[in-house]
Motif scaffolding. Structure first.
Motif, mmCIF file in Angstrom:
data_model
loop_
_atom_site.group_PDB
_atom_site.id
_atom_site.type_symbol
_atom_site.label_atom_id
_atom_site.label_comp_id
_atom_site.label_asym_id
_atom_site.label_seq_id
_atom_site.Cartn_x
_atom_site.Cartn_y
_atom_site.Cartn_z
ATOM 1 N N GLY A 50 55.096 65.214 27.010
ATOM 2 C CA GLY A 50 55.018 63.880 27.608
ATOM 3 C C GLY A 50 55.992 63.668 28.745
ATOM 4 N N SER A 51 57.224 64.125 28.581
ATOM 5 C CA SER A 51 58.225 63.969 29.637
ATOM 6 C C SER A 51 57.872 64.812 30.853
ATOM 7 N N GLY A 52 57.417 66.049 30.603
ATOM 8 C CA GLY A 52 57.021 66.920 31.709
ATOM 9 C C GLY A 52 55.817 66.383 32.451
ATOM 10 N N TRP A 53 54.837 65.877 31.714
ATOM 11 C CA TRP A 53 53.642 65.289 32.344
ATOM 12 C C TRP A 53 54.013 64.058 33.157
ATOM 13 N N ALA A 54 54.894 63.220 32.623
ATOM 14 C CA ALA A 54 55.328 62.022 33.347
ATOM 15 C C ALA A 54 55.975 62.403 34.675
ATOM 16 N N ASN A 55 56.838 63.403 34.651
ATOM 17 C CA ASN A 55 57.501 63.842 35.887
ATOM 18 C C ASN A 55 56.492 64.406 36.885
ATOM 19 N N PHE A 56 55.512 65.147 36.372
ATOM 20 C CA PHE A 56 54.472 65.723 37.225
ATOM 21 C C PHE A 56 53.664 64.621 37.920
#
Length: 327
Positions: A50-56
């Motif tokens: 979730g955190s990685g997707w949000a940053n992407f």
């Protein structure tokens, strides 16, 4: 060389660019200035994914955003429904409970402001113990064993206790973040951890580095019993997932989907879905479980209505969605 372009053409071109720029700005006029993604506890796949997707998404669309630590799928549904976060991650079991008014966080409230965006991956239900415990099968879990089920109201905490009870296991129930529970297992404060999380589970991978563990699989009979009694499917954890595994491990799983507030702007959710679905290589760099974050897997959502923005992208790209399953 002298510029021979007519002034009228230059003016018209400039006007066209101005109109295009204005239109592009207008399309974003109702977009949020920032967004938050409800994930789960640190040390679990939801938080990493979730955190990685949000940053992407933030980088691709130029909108400030990030992940937030939460109690997991059940709480994410409530947070999205209430507008406290724009996006969240959930599994189909808690989603079915939420839309039918059976969420343990809000009994009787039918959460109708939660829409599906895209499929993520399957969540395997797996069990880990220290090798030194001598526990190598579910039947060997002793009565009264201290079992960590993850954060309260998470998918694991909602379903795994009932699954183990159905298989005849008597236990002392414990809750906490996956990283914390991993530390307790290593320190001898827990006997078993029952994980429901995307693989590889960071907390298990960390345990493998520090000590010897047993990753306990279901027998064929146990697997079938669970499938008959819970909203799960047959699953096999590939041996390549963990150093500890020498062969694939039998398990069960539940599908995960990213969710959005149904009242979010259609163009915004369309662009978020488009960027996610058209860049699987980037998503896999966020977490390798995103290999199944592909549009073909939208068929596994039979519970939540799709957000109109997400549905538009799927339909434009040849993926059929039942009209009754679009908000």
């Amino acid at each position: 060389m002298r510029n021979m372009m007519p002034k009228t053409f230059t003016l018209l071109a400039g006007s066209a660019l101005l109109v295009a720029g204005t239109a592009a700005h207008a399309e974003r006029s109702d977009w949020p200035d920032n967004f938050t993604v409800g994930t789960a506890s640190q040390g679990g796949t939801y938080f990493v994914y979730g955190s990685g997707w949000a940053n992407f998404i933030a980088d691709e669309l130029g909108v400030s955003g990030g992940g937030e630590v939460t109690g997991g799928p059940t709480q994410n549904l409530a947070l999205v429904h209430g507008g406290d976060v724009a996006f969240g991650l959930t599994t189909m079991g808690p989603a079915a409970d939420a839309v039918s008014g059976k969420s343990p966080l809000a009994p009787g409230l039918e959460m109708d402001n939660v829409c599906a965006m895209f499929p993520m991956y399957e969540t395997p239900f797996s069990i880990t113990a220290l090798e030194s415990s001598g526990i190598s099968s579910i039947s060997e879990i002793p009565d009264g064993a201290r079992i960590g089920f993850g954060p309260a109201a998470s998918t694991s905490d909602t379903y795994f206790p009932e699954i183990l009870e159905t298989l005849g296991v008597e236990f002392d129930r414990r809750n906490g973040g996956w990283t914390d529970l991993g530390g307790q297992l290593q320190d001898g404060l827990l006997d078993v951890i029952a994980f429901a999380a995307g693989i590889p589970i960071p907390a298990v991978s960390q345990l493998e580095v520090q000590t010897d563990v047993n990753i306990i699989e279901f027998t064929e009979e146990e697997q079938q019993t669970v499938i008959e009694n819970f909203p799960v499917a047959e699953f096999s954890i590939p041996a390549s997932t963990y150093e500890t595994l020498e062969e694939d491990a039998r398990a069960v799983s539940m599908w995960n989907f990213a969710i959005a507030g149904c009242d979010l702007p259609e163009d915004f959710v369309y662009e978020v879905t488009k960027v996610t679905m058209e860049n699987n290589d980037s998503m896999r760099s966020v977490h390798r479980s995103a290999a199944t974050t592909i549009p073909e897997n939208i068929k596994y959502n039979k519970v939540l209505p799709f957000h109109p923005g997400a549905a538009r992208w799927y339909e434009e790209n040849g993926y059929d969605i039942d009209p009754d399953l679009i908000k």
